[in-house]
Scaffold this motif. Structure first.
Motif, PDB file in Angstrom:
ATOM      1  N   ASP A 140      -5.334  -1.367 -12.760  1.00 30.62           N
ATOM      2  CA  ASP A 140      -6.282  -0.392 -12.174  1.00 30.62           C
ATOM      3  C   ASP A 140      -5.502   0.162 -10.841  1.00 30.62           C
ATOM      4  OD1 ASP A 140      -7.713  -0.220 -14.408  1.00 30.62           O
ATOM      5  OD2 ASP A 140      -9.101  -1.504 -13.332  1.00 30.62           O
ATOM      6  N   ARG A 141      -5.461   1.449 -10.849  1.00 28.80           N
ATOM      7  CA  ARG A 141      -5.159   2.133  -9.627  1.00 28.80           C
ATOM      8  C   ARG A 141      -6.202   2.085  -8.543  1.00 28.80           C
ATOM      9  NH1 ARG A 141      -2.515   8.138  -8.810  1.00 28.80           N
ATOM     10  NH2 ARG A 141      -1.621   7.961  -6.844  1.00 28.80           N
ATOM     11  N   VAL A 142      -6.001   1.280  -7.370  1.00 26.14           N
ATOM     12  CA  VAL A 142      -7.252   0.797  -6.648  1.00 26.14           C
ATOM     13  C   VAL A 142      -6.723   1.595  -5.106  1.00 26.14           C
ATOM     14  CG1 VAL A 142      -8.494  -0.670  -5.212  1.00 26.14           C
ATOM     15  CG2 VAL A 142      -7.932  -1.205  -7.540  1.00 26.14           C
ATOM     16  N   GLN A 176       0.870  -1.062  -0.040  1.00 25.38           N
ATOM     17  CA  GLN A 176      -0.031  -0.056  -0.076  1.00 25.38           C
ATOM     18  C   GLN A 176       1.007   1.278  -0.011  1.00 25.38           C
ATOM     19  OE1 GLN A 176      -2.643   0.719   3.388  1.00 25.38           O
ATOM     20  NE2 GLN A 176      -4.138   1.585   2.127  1.00 25.38           N
ATOM     21  N   CYS A 177       0.858   2.161  -1.084  1.00 22.55           N
ATOM     22  CA  CYS A 177       1.646   3.361  -0.974  1.00 22.55           C
ATOM     23  C   CYS A 177       1.146   4.279   0.333  1.00 22.55           C
ATOM     24  CB  CYS A 177       0.904   4.057  -2.264  1.00 22.55           C
ATOM     25  SG  CYS A 177       1.738   5.888  -2.236  1.00 22.55           S
ATOM     26  N   GLU A 178       2.450   4.705   0.715  1.00 21.64           N
ATOM     27  CA  GLU A 178       2.149   5.460   2.065  1.00 21.64           C
ATOM     28  C   GLU A 178       1.911   6.947   1.738  1.00 21.64           C
ATOM     29  OE1 GLU A 178       5.651   4.768   4.853  1.00 21.64           O
ATOM     30  OE2 GLU A 178       5.863   2.627   4.235  1.00 21.64           O
ATOM     31  N   VAL A 179       1.612   7.209   0.633  1.00 17.73           N
ATOM     32  CA  VAL A 179       1.112   8.687   0.352  1.00 17.73           C
ATOM     33  C   VAL A 179      -0.362   8.664  -0.076  1.00 17.73           C
ATOM     34  CG1 VAL A 179       1.542  10.880  -1.112  1.00 17.73           C
ATOM     35  CG2 VAL A 179       3.711   9.481  -0.013  1.00 17.73           C
ATOM     36  N   CYS A 180      -0.696   7.907  -0.879  1.00 16.66           N
ATOM     37  CA  CYS A 180      -2.304   7.995  -1.591  1.00 16.66           C
ATOM     38  C   CYS A 180      -2.909   6.768  -1.017  1.00 16.66           C
ATOM     39  CB  CYS A 180      -1.971   8.338  -2.960  1.00 16.66           C
ATOM     40  SG  CYS A 180      -1.697   6.416  -4.000  1.00 16.66           S
ATOM     41  N   GLY A 181      -2.353   5.773  -0.490  1.00 17.03           N
ATOM     42  CA  GLY A 181      -3.139   4.588   0.040  1.00 17.03           C
ATOM     43  C   GLY A 181      -3.399   3.609  -1.162  1.00 17.03           C
ATOM     44  N   CYS A 182      -2.674   3.729  -2.380  1.00 16.64           N
ATOM     45  CA  CYS A 182      -3.168   2.737  -3.472  1.00 16.64           C
ATOM     46  C   CYS A 182      -2.271   1.273  -3.287  1.00 16.64           C
ATOM     47  CB  CYS A 182      -3.030   3.415  -4.813  1.00 16.64           C
ATOM     48  SG  CYS A 182      -1.470   3.197  -5.516  1.00 16.64           S
ATOM     49  N   CYS A 183      -3.027   0.378  -3.958  1.00 14.65           N
ATOM     50  CA  CYS A 183      -2.330  -0.864  -4.261  1.00 14.65           C
ATOM     51  C   CYS A 183      -1.196  -0.738  -5.279  1.00 14.65           C
ATOM     52  CB  CYS A 183      -3.206  -1.949  -4.069  1.00 14.65           C
ATOM     53  SG  CYS A 183      -2.492  -3.390  -4.545  1.00 14.65           S
ATOM     54  N   ILE A 209       6.461   4.216  -1.673  1.00 13.41           N
ATOM     55  CA  ILE A 209       5.102   4.994  -2.421  1.00 13.41           C
ATOM     56  C   ILE A 209       5.325   4.196  -3.766  1.00 13.41           C
ATOM     57  CG2 ILE A 209       5.665   6.880  -1.174  1.00 13.41           C
ATOM     58  CD1 ILE A 209       7.249   8.056  -3.355  1.00 13.41           C
ATOM     59  N   CYS A 210       3.836   4.776  -4.491  1.00 10.41           N
ATOM     60  CA  CYS A 210       3.866   4.179  -5.835  1.00 10.41           C
ATOM     61  C   CYS A 210       4.183   4.754  -6.949  1.00 10.41           C
ATOM     62  CB  CYS A 210       2.140   4.029  -6.005  1.00 10.41           C
ATOM     63  SG  CYS A 210       1.274   5.667  -6.169  1.00 10.41           S
ATOM     64  N   SER A 211       4.062   4.380  -7.907  1.00  6.00           N
ATOM     65  CA  SER A 211       4.739   5.020  -9.328  1.00  6.00           C
ATOM     66  C   SER A 211       4.084   6.431  -9.559  1.00  6.00           C
ATOM     67  CB  SER A 211       4.552   4.206 -10.502  1.00  6.00           C
ATOM     68  OG  SER A 211       3.119   3.832 -10.827  1.00  6.00           O
ATOM     69  N   ALA A 212       2.906   6.641  -9.184  1.00  2.00           N
ATOM     70  CA  ALA A 212       2.382   7.755  -9.270  1.00  2.00           C
ATOM     71  C   ALA A 212       2.738   8.984  -8.357  1.00  2.00           C
ATOM     72  CB  ALA A 212       0.789   7.763  -9.466  1.00  2.00           C
ATOM     73  N   CYS A 213       3.092   8.484  -7.228  1.00  2.00           N
ATOM     74  CA  CYS A 213       3.404   9.429  -6.281  1.00  2.00           C
ATOM     75  C   CYS A 213       5.116   9.671  -6.255  1.00  2.00           C
ATOM     76  CB  CYS A 213       3.152   8.786  -4.731  1.00  2.00           C
ATOM     77  SG  CYS A 213       1.417   9.068  -4.493  1.00  2.00           S
ATOM     78  N   GLY A 214       5.716   8.855  -7.123  1.00  2.00           N
ATOM     79  CA  GLY A 214       7.070   8.699  -6.834  1.00  2.00           C
ATOM     80  C   GLY A 214       7.762   9.906  -7.944  1.00  2.00           C
TER      81      GLY A 214
HETATM   82 ZN   LIG Z   1       0.656   6.810  -4.140  1.00  2.00          ZN
END
Ligand SMILES: [Zn+2]
Length: 106
Positions: free
Chosen positions: A68-70, A5-12, A42-47
């Motif tokens: 999908d970004r969940v 789980q991304c620690e910034v946005c919470g997505c998987c 963190i996820c690729s989008a928050c990276g």
């Molecule tokens: Zn994220």
């Protein structure tokens, strides 16, 4: 590779698609866009969008589109021993059951 789980946005996110969550290799990246994110998983989008030392743009800062970004409730999941995302309370691995809308913008 595993889910987390991304620690910034919470997505998987999948470690294979996000540079292992940008953790333990922080020095490779320029964190000036969001210094508080350095050291988080963190996820690729928050990276980070830039490599350190002016070495140019990364492929990150946007969702990879491989699946999908969940978005999930923050702090309610952990990566289990087989690398799946597990709901802390129920022990369930079907994280999509807990999907929420997120206001976080990439
Ligand atoms: Zn994220």
């Amino acid at each position: 590779m595993s889910l987390f789980q991304c620690e910034v946005c919470g997505c998987c996110e999948n470690t294979a698609l996000s540079c292992q969550g940008f953790k333990y290799i922080e020095e490779c990246f320029d964190w000036s866009y969001a210094p508080e994110r350095e050291g988080l998983k963190i996820c690729s989008a928050c990276g980070p969008t830039e490599y350190a030392g002016g070495e140019g743009p990364t492929e990150y800062g946007q969702w990879h589109g491989e699946f999908d970004r969940v978005f999930l409730p923050m702090g309610e999941f952990h990566t289990n021993r087989v690398g799946n995302l597990e709901h802390n309370q129920s022990g369930g691995e079907d994280f999509r059951l807990y999907a929420i809308q997120s206001e976080v913008k990439p």
